[in-house]
Write an enzyme that holds these catalytic residues in place. Structure first.
Site, PDB file in Angstrom:
ATOM      1  N   ALA A   1       0.515  -1.170   0.373  1.00  0.00           N
ATOM      2  CA  ALA A   1      -0.472   0.702  -0.183  1.00  0.00           C
ATOM      3  C   ALA A   1       0.996   1.064  -0.014  1.00  0.00           C
ATOM      4  CB  ALA A   1      -0.842   0.044   1.243  1.00  0.00           C
TER       5      ALA A   1
ATOM      6  N   ILE B   1       6.009   2.974  -2.960  1.00  0.00           N
ATOM      7  CA  ILE B   1       6.907   2.291  -4.552  1.00  0.00           C
ATOM      8  C   ILE B   1       4.604   0.664  -4.236  1.00  0.00           C
ATOM      9  CG2 ILE B   1       8.364   0.442  -4.745  1.00  0.00           C
ATOM     10  CD1 ILE B   1      10.328   1.649  -2.740  1.00  0.00           C
TER      11      ILE B   1
ATOM     12  N   ARG C   1      20.957   6.906   3.579  1.00  0.00           N
ATOM     13  CA  ARG C   1      20.316   5.540   3.425  1.00  0.00           C
ATOM     14  C   ARG C   1      19.872   4.170   4.294  1.00  0.00           C
ATOM     15  NH1 ARG C   1      21.558   6.157  -1.758  1.00  0.00           N
ATOM     16  NH2 ARG C   1      19.961   5.465  -2.997  1.00  0.00           N
TER      17      ARG C   1
ATOM     18  N   ILE D   1      13.719  -4.309  -1.443  1.00  0.00           N
ATOM     19  CA  ILE D   1      13.986  -3.407  -2.218  1.00  0.00           C
ATOM     20  C   ILE D   1      14.761  -2.477  -0.949  1.00  0.00           C
ATOM     21  CG2 ILE D   1      12.301  -1.182  -3.004  1.00  0.00           C
ATOM     22  CD1 ILE D   1      10.734  -3.072  -4.819  1.00  0.00           C
TER      23      ILE D   1
ATOM     24  N   ASP E   1      19.485   2.020 -10.133  1.00  0.00           N
ATOM     25  CA  ASP E   1      20.959   2.115 -10.659  1.00  0.00           C
ATOM     26  C   ASP E   1      21.154   2.201 -11.786  1.00  0.00           C
ATOM     27  OD1 ASP E   1      20.924   2.592  -7.920  1.00  0.00           O
ATOM     28  OD2 ASP E   1      22.149   0.803  -7.616  1.00  0.00           O
TER      29      ASP E   1
ATOM     30  N   HIS F   1      23.904  -0.676  -3.488  1.00  0.00           N
ATOM     31  CA  HIS F   1      23.026   0.295  -4.180  1.00  0.00           C
ATOM     32  C   HIS F   1      23.110   1.673  -2.431  1.00  0.00           C
ATOM     33  CE1 HIS F   1      19.339   2.039  -4.860  1.00  0.00           C
ATOM     34  NE2 HIS F   1      18.966   1.667  -3.755  1.00  0.00           N
TER      35      HIS F   1
HETATM   36  N1  LIG Z   1      16.424  -0.605  -2.878  1.00  0.00           N
HETATM   37  C1  LIG Z   1      15.844   0.505  -3.749  1.00  0.00           C
HETATM   38  O1  LIG Z   1      16.459   0.878  -5.256  1.00  0.00           O
HETATM   39  C2  LIG Z   1      14.736   1.577  -3.051  1.00  0.00           C
HETATM   40  C3  LIG Z   1      14.107   2.476  -4.352  1.00  0.00           C
HETATM   41  C4  LIG Z   1      13.483   3.544  -3.795  1.00  0.00           C
HETATM   42  C5  LIG Z   1      12.628   3.058  -2.579  1.00  0.00           C
HETATM   43  N2  LIG Z   1      13.850   2.228  -1.573  1.00  0.00           N
HETATM   44  C6  LIG Z   1      13.139   2.105  -0.396  1.00  0.00           C
HETATM   45  O2  LIG Z   1      12.197   1.798  -0.365  1.00  0.00           O
HETATM   46  C7  LIG Z   1      11.312   1.347   1.292  1.00  0.00           C
HETATM   47  C8  LIG Z   1       9.700   1.681   0.733  1.00  0.00           C
HETATM   48  O3  LIG Z   1       9.359   3.062   0.205  1.00  0.00           O
HETATM   49  P1  LIG Z   1       8.572   3.553  -0.160  1.00  0.00           P
HETATM   50  O4  LIG Z   1       8.764   4.891  -0.636  1.00  0.00           O
HETATM   51  O5  LIG Z   1       7.386   2.472  -0.659  1.00  0.00           O
HETATM   52  O6  LIG Z   1       7.665   3.370   1.575  1.00  0.00           O
HETATM   53  P2  LIG Z   1       6.135   3.818   1.991  1.00  0.00           P
HETATM   54  O7  LIG Z   1       7.021   4.915   3.299  1.00  0.00           O
HETATM   55  O8  LIG Z   1       6.063   4.671   0.826  1.00  0.00           O
HETATM   56  O9  LIG Z   1       5.585   2.810   2.083  1.00  0.00           O
HETATM   57  C9  LIG Z   1       5.860   1.808   3.071  1.00  0.00           C
HETATM   58  C10 LIG Z   1       4.857   0.416   3.278  1.00  0.00           C
HETATM   59  O10 LIG Z   1       5.448  -0.304   3.738  1.00  0.00           O
HETATM   60  C11 LIG Z   1       4.726  -0.718   4.224  1.00  0.00           C
HETATM   61  N3  LIG Z   1       4.985  -0.926   6.170  1.00  0.00           N
HETATM   62  C12 LIG Z   1       5.598  -0.477   7.218  1.00  0.00           C
HETATM   63  N4  LIG Z   1       5.767  -1.789   8.303  1.00  0.00           N
HETATM   64  C13 LIG Z   1       5.252  -3.091   7.433  1.00  0.00           C
HETATM   65  C14 LIG Z   1       5.447  -3.937   7.395  1.00  0.00           C
HETATM   66  N5  LIG Z   1       5.921  -5.136   9.196  1.00  0.00           N
HETATM   67  N6  LIG Z   1       5.114  -5.143   6.886  1.00  0.00           N
HETATM   68  C15 LIG Z   1       4.423  -4.573   5.262  1.00  0.00           C
HETATM   69  N7  LIG Z   1       4.512  -3.546   4.864  1.00  0.00           N
HETATM   70  C16 LIG Z   1       5.052  -2.734   6.361  1.00  0.00           C
HETATM   71  C17 LIG Z   1       4.184   0.491   4.820  1.00  0.00           C
HETATM   72  O11 LIG Z   1       2.529   0.652   5.955  1.00  0.00           O
HETATM   73  C18 LIG Z   1       3.881   1.439   4.010  1.00  0.00           C
HETATM   74  O12 LIG Z   1       2.759   0.920   2.782  1.00  0.00           O
HETATM   75  C19 LIG Z   1      12.072   2.317   1.271  1.00  0.00           C
HETATM   76  O13 LIG Z   1      13.302   1.618   2.487  1.00  0.00           O
HETATM   77  C20 LIG Z   1      12.817   3.517   0.855  1.00  0.00           C
HETATM   78  O14 LIG Z   1      14.250   3.527   1.119  1.00  0.00           O
HETATM   79  C21 LIG Z   1      14.658   1.224  -2.054  1.00  0.00           C
HETATM   80  O1  LIG Z   2      17.417   7.456  -2.034  1.00  0.00           O
HETATM   81  C1  LIG Z   2      16.616   6.429  -1.116  1.00  0.00           C
HETATM   82  O2  LIG Z   2      16.673   6.518  -0.088  1.00  0.00           O
HETATM   83  C2  LIG Z   2      16.029   5.602  -2.252  1.00  0.00           C
HETATM   84  C3  LIG Z   2      16.285   4.876  -3.483  1.00  0.00           C
HETATM   85  O3  LIG Z   2      17.776   4.097  -3.177  1.00  0.00           O
HETATM   86  C4  LIG Z   2      17.182   5.244  -4.156  1.00  0.00           C
HETATM   87  O4  LIG Z   2      18.044   4.896  -4.854  1.00  0.00           O
HETATM   88  O5  LIG Z   2      15.893   5.591  -4.856  1.00  0.00           O
END
Ligand SMILES: NC(=O)c1ccc[n+]([C@@H]2O[C@H](COP(=O)([O-])OP(=O)(O)OC[C@H]3O[C@@H](n4cnc5c(N)ncnc54)[C@H](O)[C@@H]3O)[C@@H](O)[C@H]2O)c1
Ligand SMILES: O=C(O)C[C@H](O)C(=O)O
Length: 343
Positions: A38, A41, A115, A145, A178, A205
């Site tokens: 929800a 992402i 991060r 992720i 990336d 990352h």
């Molecule tokens: N790997 C990558 O390249 C990359 C890129 C962008 C973001 N991210 C990471 O992805 C994560 C999510 O980002 P976002 O923008 O979607 O955040 P967000 O806050 O919009 O969404 C996160 C969701 O996780 C849910 N959540 C929290 N605890 C939970 C649990 N125990 N079980 C299930 N769901 C749970 C929340 O309710 C929320 O809906 C962050 O840690 C962000 O840094 C990684």
């Molecule tokens: O930069 C962040 O915190 C989110 C993610 O890892 C990204 O690369 O966009």
């Protein structure tokens, strides 16, 4: 004459193979589960996975908000059946029978944060979700992720080891964003069609651990100077921060990440289904450097990682970048392992 006959036979068998792989009646059933469905992402990722014809069952889990997201997504007239699950008591059902579990659950950065500043909250979330994966779908491929990926992937590995379910072929840190950024920025600077571009990105990352290998970029460009390559490298490393600052407190990359996550999950599905020669970069258990986890090109197959591919030849600038990233990446991996062992 015999050679011509053999060539005809081999063309026919390749044709039949492709027909078998792509004809809709032969596409196997595959369940994909999104944990954190929800979120920023999770929602666009759910939509993109709903559009993927390789998915037959789409399971959307979050601690809140999933009934609405699932109802909405389920009206899209594509192959998969969508079910929403909410709250810990429904997590087991959400996971049961999954072929792939994608984890974007956890908090995102705000301006000024690294991060690693997310570690205290996200490490616990990832640990509890991976404990449930070990119990309910130990054979699923896990696409991590949640940040900091350099630590959350080692946490997941330790949780699975403790549960006796660890298979290093099935755990992936998603670093596709990336690669997506490196492709976009390179295409813009080199003035080549973006759809033809490929650039491997290795390391990890976060900041300098993200190492794009522009010396291996295709199509080759003779117009880029050393300074251009340095600037492209820095922009790729800072791509996440660029979005965090532009969103000014409203989170980090969500749309480009959903695209990257869906792209990587699709590659995993193709590998599971036996499509040959599927290669993507990912942060996996590795022995191509002295670090236990490292992002590089990975060949995907029926069991997940089929082969972790080597780095290829690096420019002096990339070689320096590789040596510089190792201490930070090592510390982040060790931090994850320690957390999982101690908690
Ligand atoms: N790997 C990558 O390249 C990359 C890129 C962008 C973001 N991210 C990471 O992805 C994560 C999510 O980002 P976002 O923008 O979607 O955040 P967000 O806050 O919009 O969404 C996160 C969701 O996780 C849910 N959540 C929290 N605890 C939970 C649990 N125990 N079980 C299930 N769901 C749970 C929340 O309710 C929320 O809906 C962050 O840690 C962000 O840094 C990684
Ligand atoms: O930069 C962040 O915190 C989110 C993610 O890892 C990204 O690369 O966009």
């Amino acid at each position: 004459m015999a050679t011509t006959m053999a060539m005809r036979r081999s063309t026919r068998s390749a044709y039949n193979y492709l027909r078998r792989c792509y004809s809709s009646e032969c596409v196997p059933d595959r369940k994909v589960t999104i944990l954190g469905a929800a979120g920023g992402i999770g929602q666009p990722l759910a939509l993109l996975m709903k559009l993927n014809p390789l998915v037959s069952s789409l399971s959307l889990y979050d601690i809140a908000g999933t009934p609405g997201v699932a109802a909405d997504c389920s009206h899209v007239n594509t192959r998969s059946q969508v079910v929403g699950y909410m709250g810990e008591e429904q997590l087991g059902k959400a996971l049961e029978g999954s072929d792939i579990v994608i984890i974007p659950a956890g908090v995102p950065r705000k301006p000024g944060m690294t991060r690693d500043d997310l570690f205290n909250i996200n490490a616990g979330i990832v640990k509890s979700l991976c404990t449930a994966i070990a119990k309910h779908c130990p054979n699923a491929l896990v696409n991590m992720i949640s940040n900091p990926v350099n630590s959350t992937v080692p946490i997941a590995a330790e949780v699975f080891k403790k549960a006796g379910t660890y298979d290093e072929k099935k755990l992936f840190g998603v670093t596709t964003l990336d690669v997506v950024r490196a492709k976009t920025f390179y295409a813009g600077k080199a003035k080549v069609p973006v759809q033809e571009v490929n650039v491997p990105v290795v390391g990890g990352h976060a900041g300098i651990t993200i190492l794009p290998l522009f010396s291996q970029a295709v199509p080759k460009s003779s117009s880029l100077s050393d300074n251009d390559i340095k600037a492209l490298t820095k922009r790729t490393q800072d791509g996440g921060t660029e979005v965090v600052e532009a969103k000014a407190g409203k989170g980090s990359a969500t749309l480009s990440m959903a695209y990257a996550g869906a792209f990587f999950a699709d590659a995993c599905l193709k590998g599971l289904n036996g499509v040959p020669d599927v290669v993507e970069c990912s942060f996996v258990q590795s022995n191509i450097t002295e670090l236990p986890f490292f992002a590089s090109k990975v060949k995907l197959g029926r069991n997940g990682v089929e082969e972790v591919l080597g780095l290829g030849s690096l420019s002096d600038f990339e070689q320096q970048g590789l040596e510089s990233l190792k201490p930070e990446l090592k510390a982040s991996v060790e931090k994850g392992i320690k957390f999982a062992k101690d908690s």
